[in-house]
Scaffold this motif. Structure first.
Motif, mmCIF file in Angstrom:
data_model
loop_
_atom_site.group_PDB
_atom_site.id
_atom_site.type_symbol
_atom_site.label_atom_id
_atom_site.label_comp_id
_atom_site.label_asym_id
_atom_site.label_seq_id
_atom_site.Cartn_x
_atom_site.Cartn_y
_atom_site.Cartn_z
ATOM 1 N N ASP A 529 0.829 -1.209 0.000
ATOM 2 C CA ASP A 529 0.000 0.000 0.000
ATOM 3 C C ASP A 529 0.866 1.263 0.000
ATOM 4 O OD1 ASP A 529 -2.342 1.493 0.000
ATOM 5 O OD2 ASP A 529 -2.396 1.647 2.178
ATOM 6 N N LEU A 530 1.682 1.393 -1.045
ATOM 7 C CA LEU A 530 2.548 2.557 -1.205
ATOM 8 C C LEU A 530 2.245 3.194 -2.562
ATOM 9 C CD1 LEU A 530 5.891 0.951 0.058
ATOM 10 C CD2 LEU A 530 4.480 2.591 1.304
ATOM 11 N N PRO A 531 1.240 4.057 -2.640
ATOM 12 C CA PRO A 531 0.841 4.632 -3.940
ATOM 13 C C PRO A 531 1.976 5.342 -4.663
ATOM 14 C CG PRO A 531 -0.804 5.099 -2.252
ATOM 15 C CD PRO A 531 0.374 4.518 -1.546
ATOM 16 N N ASP A 532 2.793 6.117 -3.942
ATOM 17 C CA ASP A 532 3.902 6.817 -4.597
ATOM 18 C C ASP A 532 4.886 5.832 -5.208
ATOM 19 O OD1 ASP A 532 2.748 9.184 -3.845
ATOM 20 O OD2 ASP A 532 4.021 9.457 -2.068
ATOM 21 N N ALA A 533 5.165 4.761 -4.480
ATOM 22 C CA ALA A 533 6.092 3.752 -5.004
ATOM 23 C C ALA A 533 5.483 2.996 -6.179
ATOM 24 C CB ALA A 533 6.488 2.778 -3.891
ATOM 25 N N VAL A 534 4.149 2.794 -6.150
ATOM 26 C CA VAL A 534 3.489 2.132 -7.275
ATOM 27 C C VAL A 534 3.662 2.957 -8.544
ATOM 28 C CG1 VAL A 534 1.249 1.458 -8.218
ATOM 29 C CG2 VAL A 534 1.807 0.900 -5.866
ATOM 30 N N ALA A 535 3.519 4.276 -8.408
ATOM 31 C CA ALA A 535 3.677 5.147 -9.575
ATOM 32 C C ALA A 535 5.090 5.055 -10.136
ATOM 33 C CB ALA A 535 3.337 6.582 -9.195
ATOM 34 N N VAL A 536 6.081 5.056 -9.254
ATOM 35 C CA VAL A 536 7.474 4.977 -9.696
ATOM 36 C C VAL A 536 7.746 3.637 -10.372
ATOM 37 C CG1 VAL A 536 9.870 4.933 -8.910
ATOM 38 C CG2 VAL A 536 8.286 6.604 -7.941
ATOM 39 N N ALA A 537 7.325 2.529 -9.731
ATOM 40 C CA ALA A 537 7.595 1.203 -10.282
ATOM 41 C C ALA A 537 6.822 0.975 -11.580
ATOM 42 C CB ALA A 537 7.232 0.137 -9.252
ATOM 43 N N SER A 538 5.585 1.470 -11.650
ATOM 44 C CA SER A 538 4.800 1.306 -12.879
ATOM 45 C C SER A 538 5.430 2.074 -14.042
ATOM 46 C CB SER A 538 3.368 1.789 -12.652
ATOM 47 O OG SER A 538 2.735 1.039 -11.631
ATOM 48 N N ARG A 539 5.922 3.278 -13.749
ATOM 49 C CA ARG A 539 6.582 4.059 -14.802
ATOM 50 C C ARG A 539 7.837 3.355 -15.285
ATOM 51 N NH1 ARG A 539 6.144 8.422 -12.473
ATOM 52 N NH2 ARG A 539 8.145 8.510 -11.376
ATOM 53 N N ALA A 540 8.603 2.785 -14.356
ATOM 54 C CA ALA A 540 9.805 2.043 -14.751
ATOM 55 C C ALA A 540 9.436 0.831 -15.589
ATOM 56 C CB ALA A 540 10.580 1.620 -13.502
#
Length: 786
Positions: A529-540
């Motif tokens: 449940d880390l939305p900011d990290a999800v955005a970073v990992a999804s972009r990568a």
């Protein structure tokens, strides 16, 4: 003039030494206490009297700039150094640690590594084989932290000499009976000093100890340690203390009492490299105090030593054998094992008899173990094993007060553990979480976040009623003392667990090179449940997918991402965060799938089949029953692969089966494909591979599709002996994947005469009235109105 210095040579973590030391201190009443330990921790001594401090604990001294370089100094309740600290703190007597500063120890270690790295760079090694030239080198900085103590580098334990002379099996047993089960005060230390000084002189003359060999780096470090301790003792003398107590490892007595010039010690310590370090208290466990954990000064039986200490504190003059046996009996009864009072009485008698035969004043651990094994466990090694784990070694986890220095990340984790009621324990425990409950969901988030910062406090159980995608998540929890150091290392990422995990994910995204690994990372971040990290990992993941045409990588990335669609509502996560990424991967995978099946050998085809099945399941989770554009592209790719002449037969058969399951081809069309690929003109090995893919490890079609069975039967029956022998292993492997019930049903169908089932079904009379009877119940169950 009388020398004010009194030396007390002890064995680290010896209860007999601790009892004798307290007796000697009460008689001597020293006005200064010097203890072998890290000088950086002098400011932490007052914490030993804090009511919240509960051993076993350890002093953790680590580098400020490189927290991975660290040294632990463990203490238990029965450690002589711990009792000396508490006595001095309670009496208001100055107490100091006098061992070589950890700053110098770590500086020497870093200098040696730098020197070794320099030598390896300047050397010209032979050309490695081609397959090894690009392999990453092993990082020397990944070595585990050091646990300080009397390192066991001797070729043989010198105490064995005393043991053999006294008729004992080894030096451990001799020391336990002669020292640890006694409490003789300062007289005991005089005997220890004489024995160990003589022993050290003999070991030096015979070359039996590496620490005394001046040619070794370890000997230089030991010499520096003793030089620094002598300097500290000289400084205490100059301050005018009348009674100075020096508590040190007994092996160092010969070095500390040697007549060495001040200039010699100064020259040895001059110019020593240093690292900037800091110290704190951390919890420890008996398991890590044991010798088998790799701790050089470890003991074989911490739990037994605690029993010796508690027995003496309760006013017993010798260890209470019956108390120990009572603990064994309680442990057995908790596991519903037979252990009566008669067992206890007979075991105690046998232990006393063994001690008398061996001319010992009281039963020791060896006698109690033999009596327990003979009378109480009846030689069952399984029972003896858990007695050893839970009593002889023990599972106690210490506790430190909140007042000790901590990095903000440690504070944040402690607060989360308290608010979520997750007490860290040394024993392994199971935690079953219901993700529909807010508190359990928060616990799951915390455990997943800790795993992202390389702190695996919990491991997800792979068996049991829980499985990912349900409301339950089962964890196996066990706290390890080294996690304190990992928290300090992870503090470079952030001051809270959520912040540290987010930054750690961003850092890891830059190092991942495969789509599958990035997709797994996105899945783990969603669980945390880390939305900011999800955005970073999804972009990568998107960026990497944009330049990747490898269909195998694209297929491997789909199953991890699909997990969010399986339980997104339970975990209250937003599936839209990864939905767009998932759809893009499906489209790209569909483009490359038909070509991916060409020119594959059997092993590669089997791997590709697993990838396709995983992707198919993932797409069904993402798009259950709906016709979206990505799923349409995927079904078209499956149809192309099924009809592609150059593709492997296994994959063509699999794709035909997937089309049939999804209703994209009719049963008649599937029958036509079967008759084509299993015809006499088809090469038998390719036909068997196609059949393996079509059946897809599932016998439903073969059992319930009336058109498939006769075609397969006719194909097998029409093979000549040579072809039959060639395809038999593959066909047997195909049928081996069926369940026992499916294989039984197949055998029953094969035993029936051709046409029997069809004739009997056709001739059966149809009773429309009876057939309508269950309709009201079915409507109620399915919620269908008439």
């Amino acid at each position: 003039m009388t020398d004010p210095v009194h030396f007390f040579g002890v064995r680290h973590h010896g209860p007999g030494c601790a009892r004798s030391l307290l007796t000697a201190f009460e008689a001597l009443r020293p006005d200064c206490v010097l203890i072998e330990g890290p000088p950086e921790a002098d400011g932490l001594v007052a914490a030993v009297l804090d009511p919240e401090m509960a051993p076993p604990v350890a002093l953790l001294t680590h580098g400020v700039e490189d927290a991975g370089r660290a040294v632990y100094h463990p203490f238990a309740t029965f450690s002589p150094e711990w009792q000396a600290l508490r006595w001095a703190a309670a009496a208001g007597v100055p107490v100091r640690f006098i061992d070589l500063p950890v700053a110098i120890s770590l500086g020497l270690e870093a200098a040696r590594r730098d020197e070794a790295d320099s030598e390896s760079r300047n050397a010209t090694p032979p050309e490695p084989p081609l397959e090894q030239r690009d392999a990453p080198a092993e990082d020397a900085d990944d070595a585990p932290p050091v646990v300080a103590g009397e390192a066991s580098t001797r070729r043989g334990d010198p105490l064995d000499w005393f043991a053999r002379a006294a008729g004992y099996a080894d030096g451990e047993a001799w020391w336990n009976h002669m020292v640890e089960e006694r409490g003789d005060g300062e007289d005991l230390f005089l005997a220890i000093a004489e024995a160990m000084t003589t022993l050290r002189a003999e070991a030096a003359a015979s070359g039996e100890d590496e620490t005394l060999d001046p040619r070794t780096p370890r000997a230089r470090r030991e010499a520096m340690r003793e030089a620094h301790m002598r300097q500290c003792i000289r400084a205490a003398r100059k301050e005018g203390f009348a009674r100075i107590a020096v508590v040190c490892g007994a092996w160092h007595l010969g070095g500390l009492q040697a007549d060495v010039a001040v200039k010699t010690d100064q020259a040895l310590l001059k110019g020593a490299p240093k690292l900037k370090v800091t110290s704190t208290w951390v919890p420890w466990t008996y398991r890590h105090l044991a010798r088998e954990s790799g701790y050089g000064a470890g003991i074989a039986s911490p739990g037994w030593y605690e029993h010796l200490w508690r027995s003496a504190q309760d006013g017993e003059s010798r260890p209470r054998a019956i108390g120990w046996l009572a603990r064994v009996a309680r442990l057995m009864r908790e596991r519903d094992l037979d252990c009566s009072s008669a067992h206890l009485i007979e075991a105690a008698r046998l232990a006393d008899t063994l001690a008398a035969l061996r001319q010992r004043p009281a039963p020791g651990l060896d006698e109690l173990h033999e009596a327990t094994r003979t009378v109480m466990t009846l030689g069952d090694d399984a029972v003896s094993s858990f007695i050893r784990d839970e009593l002889v070694i023990g599972d106690l986890l210490g506790r430190v007060p909140a007042s000790v220095p901590m990095v903000p990340l440690q504070r944040d984790l402690e607060q989360l553990q308290k608010s979520l009621r997750m007490k860290p324990e040394a024993t392994q425990k199971t935690l079953d979480l219901d993700l529909r409950q807010p508190n359990d969901l928060a616990r799951s988030h915390l455990l997943h976040r800790l795993r992202l910062i390389d702190l695996p406090w919990g491991e997800i159980a792979r068996a049991g009623k829980s499985s990912r995608g349900t409301f339950h998540e089962v964890w196996s929890l066990q706290w390890q003392p080294e996690y304190a150091l990992r928290l300090i290392e992870a503090s470079r990422w952030g001051q809270s667990v959520a912040q540290a995990a987010t930054v750690a994910v961003a850092e890891r995204c830059g190092g991942e090179r495969t789509l599958g690994a990035l997709a797994e990372l996105v899945d783990r971040v969603l669980l945390a449940d880390l939305p900011d990290a999800v955005a970073v990992a999804s972009r990568a993941l998107q960026d990497h997918a944009a330049v990747t045409g490898d269909a195998d990588q694209l297929l491997a990335a789909l199953p991890p991402l699909a997990n969010v669609f399986r339980y997104g509502n339970v975990r209250q996560t937003d599936a839209a965060l990864v939905g767009q990424v998932f759809d893009g991967l499906v489209t790209r995978a569909a483009i490359g799938l038909p070509l991916a099946g060409d020119s594959l050998d059997d092993a590669a085809a089997a791997q590709c089949r697993d990838r396709v099945l995983g992707a198919q399941s993932a797409i069904r989770l993402r798009d259950p029953g709906r016709q979206t554009e990505p799923s349409t592209h995927w079904r078209a790719a499956i149809a192309q692969l099924a009809a592609r002449e150059g593709a492997h037969a296994l994959l063509r058969g699999l794709c035909t089966r997937l089309l049939l399951d999804d209703g994209l081809i009719t049963a008649e069309e599937a029958g036509t494909a079967i008759s084509l690929h299993l015809s006499r003109a088809a090469e038998p090995a390719k036909a068997a591979a196609w059949l393996d893919g079509f059946l897809n490890r599932n016998a439903v079609v073969l059992l319930h599709h009336d058109g498939v069975w006769p075609l397969v039967d006719a194909w097998l029956s029409g093979l000549d002996e040579e072809h039959f022998i060639r395809v038999l292993p593959l066909v047997r492997r195909t049928f081996a994947h069926f369940g026992p019930g499916e294989r039984r049903d197949l055998g029953q169908r094969a035993a029936r005469k051709p046409g029997v089932g069809a004739v009997s079904a056709a001739s059966a009379e149809w009773d429309e009235t009876r057939a309508a009877l269950p309709l009201p119940l079915l409507r109620a169950m399915l919620g269908v109105t008439a």
